[in-house]
Design a protein around this motif. Sequence first.
Motif, PDB file in Angstrom:
ATOM      1  N   ASP A 110       6.936  -2.408   7.651  1.00  0.00           N
ATOM      2  CA  ASP A 110       5.667  -1.661   7.624  1.00  0.00           C
ATOM      3  C   ASP A 110       5.969  -0.184   7.363  1.00  0.00           C
ATOM      4  O   ASP A 110       7.060   0.298   7.685  1.00  0.00           O
ATOM      5  N   ALA A 111       4.993   0.543   6.794  1.00  0.00           N
ATOM      6  CA  ALA A 111       5.101   2.006   6.735  1.00  0.00           C
ATOM      7  C   ALA A 111       4.820   2.625   8.102  1.00  0.00           C
ATOM      8  O   ALA A 111       5.186   3.768   8.365  1.00  0.00           O
ATOM      9  N   HIS A 112       4.115   1.843   8.945  1.00  0.00           N
ATOM     10  CA  HIS A 112       3.612   2.352  10.229  1.00  0.00           C
ATOM     11  C   HIS A 112       4.182   1.530  11.375  1.00  0.00           C
ATOM     12  O   HIS A 112       4.360   0.313  11.242  1.00  0.00           O
ATOM     13  N   ASP A 188       3.639  -6.050   6.626  1.00  0.00           N
ATOM     14  CA  ASP A 188       2.492  -5.230   6.211  1.00  0.00           C
ATOM     15  C   ASP A 188       2.778  -4.749   4.784  1.00  0.00           C
ATOM     16  O   ASP A 188       3.804  -4.104   4.533  1.00  0.00           O
ATOM     17  N   ASP A 190       1.810  -2.407   3.113  1.00  0.00           N
ATOM     18  CA  ASP A 190       1.980  -0.970   2.855  1.00  0.00           C
ATOM     19  C   ASP A 190       3.401  -0.483   3.126  1.00  0.00           C
ATOM     20  O   ASP A 190       3.710   0.687   2.905  1.00  0.00           O
TER      21      ASP A 190
HETATM   22 MN    MN Z   1       0.983  -0.197   7.662  1.00  0.00          MN
END
Ligand code: MN
Length: 260
Positions: A110-112, A188, A190
């Motif tokens: 994930d980016a987050h 995710d 992203d």
């Molecule tokens: Mn994300």
Amino acid sequence: MDKIQLQGILYDEKSSFLSGPADAPPLIREAYHSDAFNFFAEDGSEISPDKLVDHGDYTIDQYFDIEKISYSHLKYKTPLITLGGDHSITYPILKAFHRYYGPLEILHIDAHADLYDSFEGDPYSHACPFARIMEDKLASRLVQVGIRTLSDHQKEQAEQYGVEIIEMRDYSLKKVPQFKGPLYLSFDLDALDPAFAPGISHHEPGGFSSRQVLEIIQNIKAPLVGADLVEFNPKRDVNGVTAAVCAKLLKEIAARMLNS
Ligand code: MN
Ligand code: MN
């Protein structure tokens, strides 16, 4: 293992910024079935429709119905892939897995970090699932890869819960550990650079190439019992590029499941 189960969760009520991921599962299936591609994963396994027990897509009235639906499929004791949906769906899915397997190792790409204690007043926001998962001790180990948006609060949360984070700026394939399993993969979209997967709600530059995430997946050796593909937002896609990435990831994840 000779079969994989598939379920689609049409749910994006917990998205903080844009709606759209609820529309994703049928479009991922459409790309998977498209005549533009064959069914082969890169390791030579053919992930044809007869290898998939497809339970279809579910509209969700109550958030925790996602746990009930997932649990009802786990009784078949074959790996389960979920097409999302926003990332909030991972918490109820993991609750279902926990009832079957006990604490799982989790690889989260994930980016987050999605570790907020609460986001905009909602503890079940798509920015929070991994705080809930760690709080409930659903994971024996959580490794996050590709993160490039760490806030002070999320750093504290990661420390408190013992989350292992491989930030994007420090990333190399050899830093991703080998797991003992059973392993759950939460993906995710992203995590990818928006250039490779524009169909997402939060365009966070500086992410993975498609090749890099394929390498991470192909490098998994532990038994992979579950996975989700979340946050594909078809409203933002360009020429079906992100749908095609999802279909590719679906085949590669299924190949790891069949051969792990
Ligand atoms: Mn994300
Ligand atoms: Mn996420």
